[in-house]
Enzyme design. Structure first.
Site, PDB file in Angstrom:
ATOM      1  CG  ASP A  72      19.363  10.594  18.321  1.00 55.91           C
ATOM      2  OD1 ASP A  72      20.099  11.381  18.956  1.00 55.91           O
ATOM      3  OD2 ASP A  72      19.746  10.007  17.293  1.00 55.91           O
ATOM      4  CB  SER A 122      23.310   9.488  16.418  1.00 51.02           C
ATOM      5  OG  SER A 122      22.722  10.430  17.265  1.00 51.02           O
ATOM      6  CG  ASP A 173      19.579  10.617  11.098  1.00 48.58           C
ATOM      7  OD1 ASP A 173      20.756  10.972  10.891  1.00 48.58           O
ATOM      8  OD2 ASP A 173      18.854  11.159  11.956  1.00 48.58           O
ATOM      9  CB  THR A 175      19.498   6.110  15.254  1.00 45.56           C
ATOM     10  OG1 THR A 175      20.107   7.288  15.784  1.00 45.56           O
ATOM     11  CG2 THR A 175      19.106   5.177  16.376  1.00 45.56           C
ATOM     12  NE  ARG A 186      25.419  11.227  11.529  1.00 43.94           N
ATOM     13  CZ  ARG A 186      24.871  11.551  12.703  1.00 43.94           C
ATOM     14  NH1 ARG A 186      25.631  11.606  13.794  1.00 43.94           N
ATOM     15  NH2 ARG A 186      23.598  11.817  12.792  1.00 43.94           N
ATOM     16  CD  GLN A 340      17.855   0.692  16.170  1.00 38.18           C
ATOM     17  OE1 GLN A 340      18.766  -0.038  16.518  1.00 38.18           O
ATOM     18  NE2 GLN A 340      18.039   1.764  15.410  1.00 38.18           N
ATOM     19  CD  GLU A 342      16.600   7.662  15.742  1.00 39.46           C
ATOM     20  OE1 GLU A 342      16.364   7.482  14.532  1.00 39.46           O
ATOM     21  OE2 GLU A 342      17.482   8.427  16.152  1.00 39.46           O
ATOM     22  CG  ASP A 347      20.074  14.604  18.310  1.00 41.86           C
ATOM     23  OD1 ASP A 347      21.061  14.793  19.037  1.00 41.86           O
ATOM     24  OD2 ASP A 347      20.076  14.838  17.084  1.00 41.86           O
ATOM     25  CE  LYS A 348      16.991  13.839  13.106  1.00 41.42           C
ATOM     26  NZ  LYS A 348      18.446  13.701  12.973  1.00 41.42           N
ATOM     27  CG  HIS A 351      21.404  19.070  17.583  1.00 36.47           C
ATOM     28  ND1 HIS A 351      22.704  19.220  18.021  1.00 36.47           N
ATOM     29  CD2 HIS A 351      21.254  17.751  17.282  1.00 36.47           C
ATOM     30  CE1 HIS A 351      23.308  18.033  17.988  1.00 36.47           C
ATOM     31  NE2 HIS A 351      22.455  17.134  17.562  1.00 36.47           N
ATOM     32  CG  ASP A 389      21.594   8.526  20.418  1.00 33.49           C
ATOM     33  OD1 ASP A 389      21.094   9.306  21.256  1.00 33.49           O
ATOM     34  OD2 ASP A 389      21.609   8.759  19.198  1.00 33.49           O
ATOM     35  CG  HIS A 390      24.090  11.378  21.870  1.00 27.29           C
ATOM     36  ND1 HIS A 390      23.395  12.558  22.042  1.00 27.29           N
ATOM     37  CD2 HIS A 390      23.870  10.992  20.586  1.00 27.29           C
ATOM     38  CE1 HIS A 390      22.805  12.873  20.898  1.00 27.29           C
ATOM     39  NE2 HIS A 390      23.059  11.939  19.998  1.00 27.29           N
ATOM     40  CG  HIS A 433      25.416  15.009  20.581  1.00 30.11           C
ATOM     41  ND1 HIS A 433      25.866  14.064  19.694  1.00 30.11           N
ATOM     42  CD2 HIS A 433      24.293  15.543  20.048  1.00 30.11           C
ATOM     43  CE1 HIS A 433      25.047  14.020  18.656  1.00 30.11           C
ATOM     44  NE2 HIS A 433      24.092  14.913  18.839  1.00 30.11           N
TER      45      HIS A 433
END
Ligand code: MG
Ligand code: ZN
Length: 471
Positions: A72, A122, A173, A175, A186, A340, A342, A347-348, A351, A389-390, A433
């Site tokens: 992520d 996400s 979450d 994803t 979400r 899947q 993740e 990501d976190k 951030h 994802d981004h 992001h």
């Protein structure tokens, strides 16, 4: 000397170190690190013409199994800085960099009125690969009109395959949620929030329930992650009204491991006894910590990342979760599976402008990819896809410099300063992001379909072809 010069304090820095630089762990023709980069050709990564290796990697056909691994927020910049820190500029990740076929994909999302949104979240991006349908930020596998879209995990289950969903985040979450639920926002993890924010989905209004309740209904064979806190909420209606979601899970036959030891003790996962491992109340604690990025932080003495003392030894790591999920899903009857995985907190930590946190999570994902690849190479009927994802904020900037944003200065394992900048929020705010295209890499049948420029939604069709899924 300031507090960041940890390297000279005599403490043993073990975080993010690797036993040895792996030379040529990826494609057979690769040289990788270990050469003198100042010599002519000393930095090249190929030993010659790579054509045969690429040709051999192109396989059409179908797979028994597909493992999709997501970092992520793992843009090119996050991959590069983690590789620089851990393996050096000329090094390579033995997992992430070992997939033979690579391309780029676009990740944009849509607004509810079908305009382009260049910087997605996400939920929209996960929904894109899970369903093949672009949607709005915040949407979990519903289209811009709110209509539920079938997911890869649901379709795999329908075809009789076994299914798994693994994350280092809360399992509700975005994803992980996109594979097992359909909801307008979400944040609707449990019944309480769903009644308030996603009333169309609330059980008491005749909807399918919160993300957690839908997850219990979708019933993958294996679900592993954090997010135990929401399971203390009680169902507001239906058969399990006034029972907690955890009581519901237990009465519906779920096996419920809570730490590494109880996970290891589990021998099988099936539709009669699926596995729901919840290893933290919220997100799983991260691997590494280090100096926060601050205004002017790039000018500080370069610092080292350290192991996160708050990550308990009883907590399974992402590679442990991945290995266990594969061994539970790979049954002798060769039904095949879709899994899947993740790595959520790249990501976190991005951030939070925490470079060491981000690098450690990327390294954890790499170890999960290594586990998946080792299985695929032995199995020979497995497709592996590794992507994100981004894109995200962090940028590698001139060593020792500062920017108008936040910076942090690290000392890599190869002994050079690596300065990372965060410039999409002020100090104390959440970094944002970003909208650039992402790397997508693959191995096994259908892997050629990641080459060139594709869109995130193509993953849905590529995996559907590999597993012969039908809508
Ligand atoms: Mg995520
Ligand atoms: Zn994010």
């Amino acid at each position: 000397m300031n507090s960041h010069t940890r390297r000279t304090t005599g403490r043993t820095v073990v975080a993010l170190s690797v036993a040895a630089v792996v030379v040529g762990a990826g494609t057979a023709g690769a040289i990788g690190a270990g050469q003198d980069p100042s010599a002519h050709g000393g930095a090249k990564r190929l030993s010659g013409d790579n054509s045969k290796i690429v040709k051999a990697a192109i396989k059409g056909g179908t797979s028994d199994n597909v493992i999709l691994l997501i970092g992520d927020g793992m843009g090119d910049s996050e991959i590069t800085s983690a590789r620089d820190y851990v393996h050096g500029a000329g090094g390579r990740f033995p997992g992430i960099d070992a997939l033979p076929l690579t391309g780029q994909y676009t990740t944009y999302s849509l607004t509810k009125d079908a305009k382009t949104d260049y910087v997605p979240d996400s939920a929209a991006t996960g929904s894109a690969w899970a369903t093949g349908t672009k949607t709005y930020d915040n949407a979990v596998s519903v289209d811009i009109r709110g209509k539920a879209q079938k997911t890869l995990l649901e379709l795999a289950k329908k075809r009789g395959l076994r299914t798994g969903n693994v994350t280092t985040a809360e399992i509700q979450d975005a994803t992980p949620a996109v594979q097992v639920s359909h909801i307008s926002a979400r944040s609707c993890y449990g019944p309480v929030k769903t009644s308030a924010t996603c009333p169309e989905a609330a059980l008491e209004n005749g909807g399918p329930g919160s993300i957690t309740e839908q997850l219990l209904n979708t019933r993958p064979d294996v679900t592993l992650g954090g997010g135990a806190a929401t399971f203390a909420e009680k169902a507001a209606a239906g058969k399990y009204k006034d029972k907690t979601l955890l009581e519901q899970a237990a009465s519906r036959g779920y096996q419920l491991p809570t730490d590494l030891a109880s996970l290891k003790a589990i021998k099988t996962a099936s539709q009669s006894k699926p596995v729901l491992g919840l290893f933290a109340p919220g997100n799983l604690p991260v691997r590494s910590t280090g100096p926060a990025a601050t205004p002017g932080g790039g000018k500080l003495e370069p610092a080292r990342c350290e192991d996160n003392a708050k990550r308990p030894a009883t907590q399974p790591k992402l590679a442990d979760l991945t290995t266990k999920a594969i061994s539970l899903l790979d049954d002798k009857n060769k039904k095949g599976f879709f899994l899947q995985v993740e790595g959520a907190s790249i990501d976190k930590q991005d951030h939070a402008a925490d470079a060491c946190g981000q690098i450690g999570e990327t390294l954890d994902l790499d170890e999960a990819v290594q586990a998946a690849l080792a299985f695929a190479k032995k199995d020979k009927h497995t497709t592996i896809i590794v992507t994100a994802d981004h894109a995200h904020t962090s940028q590698i900037v001139e060593a020792g410099s500062t920017t108008p944003g936040l910076t942090t200065n690290l000392l890599t394992n190869e002994g050079s300063p690596l300065t990372i900048s965060y410039g999409t929020a002020a100090a104390g705010g959440s970094q944002q992001h970003t909208g650039s295209q992402l790397r997508v890499a693959a191995y096994g049948p259908q892997a050629a379909n990641v080459v060139g420029l594709t869109d995130q939604t193509d993953i849905f069709f590529t995996i559907s072809r590999a597993l012969k899924l039908k809508k």
